[in-house]
Design an enzyme around this catalytic site. Sequence first.
Site, PDB file in Angstrom:
ATOM      1  N   HIS A 288      16.590  -3.704  33.873  1.00  0.00           N
ATOM      2  CA  HIS A 288      18.048  -3.784  33.833  1.00  0.00           C
ATOM      3  C   HIS A 288      18.401  -5.173  33.289  1.00  0.00           C
ATOM      4  O   HIS A 288      17.656  -6.139  33.491  1.00  0.00           O
ATOM      5  CB  HIS A 288      18.674  -3.677  35.228  1.00  0.00           C
ATOM      6  CG  HIS A 288      18.401  -2.396  35.952  1.00  0.00           C
ATOM      7  ND1 HIS A 288      17.291  -2.208  36.753  1.00  0.00           N
ATOM      8  CD2 HIS A 288      19.125  -1.251  36.035  1.00  0.00           C
ATOM      9  CE1 HIS A 288      17.335  -0.999  37.279  1.00  0.00           C
ATOM     10  NE2 HIS A 288      18.432  -0.394  36.861  1.00  0.00           N
TER      11      HIS A 288
ATOM     12  N   ASP B 270      18.204  -7.860  35.798  1.00  0.00           N
ATOM     13  CA  ASP B 270      16.875  -8.205  36.318  1.00  0.00           C
ATOM     14  C   ASP B 270      16.315  -9.403  35.566  1.00  0.00           C
ATOM     15  O   ASP B 270      15.755 -10.330  36.162  1.00  0.00           O
ATOM     16  CB  ASP B 270      15.869  -7.058  36.115  1.00  0.00           C
ATOM     17  CG  ASP B 270      16.288  -5.780  36.770  1.00  0.00           C
ATOM     18  OD1 ASP B 270      16.870  -5.844  37.862  1.00  0.00           O
ATOM     19  OD2 ASP B 270      16.037  -4.711  36.184  1.00  0.00           O
TER      20      ASP B 270
END
Length: 438
Positions: A102, A105
């Site tokens: 993501h 992240d």
Amino acid sequence: MNQEYFTGIKTIAYEGPKTRNRLAFRHYNAEEVVGKKKMKDHLRFSMAYWHAMKNTSSDPFGGGTRQRPWDDGSSTVENARRVADAGFEFMQKLGLGFYCFHDRDVAPELGDLQASNDALDAVADHLRKLQRQTGIKLLWGTACLFAHPRYMQGAATSPSADVYAIAAAQVKHAMDVTHRLGGLGYTFWGGREGYATLLNTDMKRETGNLAHFLHMAVEYKKKIGFKGQFYIEPKPREPSTHQYDSDAAACLNFLREHDLLEHFKLNIETNHATLALHRVEHELAVAAGAGALGSIDANTGDELVGWDTDQFPTNVYMATQMTLQLLKMGGFKTGGLNFDAKVRRESYEPVDLFHAHIGGMDTFARGLKIAHRIIEDGELDRFVKTRYASFDNGIGKTVTTGKATFESLEKHALKLGPVLPASGRQEMLENLLNDYVL
């Protein structure tokens, strides 16, 4: 990557079933040919950045326990680069060829959208350098449209047009970065695209807005020349009471209804299938039957716990049934097996990440070899073919070819005496599966 973060751990090697080394593969031999492909090309294992590198092992009853010497917890580009260095060291030592992330992240979410975009761009430059150094590829990217408080009521299904606009901008930039990194795909996971109660929900408006959001993504994909595959990931609930992408069949229906099916395939997750009260092989079969199985999130859940536990897969029966579906459809064309799984809260040391991934990789290696043997032997396929043989000729063939009518079937039925189908032989087939697995 100058600093070593997983000290004392060498590259994980294949040592065979008899090894006593817990940091070695017993069944996964990357170069071993199964059928016409190497094992690594069949399975295409991927690291989930969010669980392997960023998950703290917190739960609703307590804070994180994970020791992560590569992450000081700061929302800085410098820290994000360190995390990336550790991630690529981990993947190299484990022999993983792919990773997934993501946007939030790999880089921090900062005070405003532009600052967050700038941070992601800076970290993406570092990721691209690491990819070039190691040969590791980005399997797919995605945007985190569920963690920030603005997304408490959804992103592409939010009742706020401003939130919808921010979500679109965030996905646009995540697609840009995925494209720049040579990503092989991009995933849409509607973590909060659903509702808690219909009392305050206009479902038709929300699903219509979601469909338009995806159409905009398709148009932007064409505009930037991104050739990667788009995926939708089904999940029935959690955190929402009901999520619109509830299972494979619901996703396919949504895509067909809104003229999106040609642009998307499904990313099926084992634990999400469990939450939908399906077996994962059911979800895989539904997606594959529609020509829409694209990628797999390899994990498992605990049927005694009613939430998404994201455990590492260790069930050889399940892995066999999953790879059987995969081989039947001709294998991965774009996706892979992404370990969307986290070590347990009690397994807090960095080495536990290796034990978890080794177990998952060995499990799927065993499943792959068993599934290949089942297909090569053909006994299961022959049983299924015989079971439906009445549709290969005579009146049954008129059904298969679409020529049957109620009148023609009635004429045939009136000539028949008592009819019973042949036994399904479920117990025999379960015994047959045992013979292969055991």
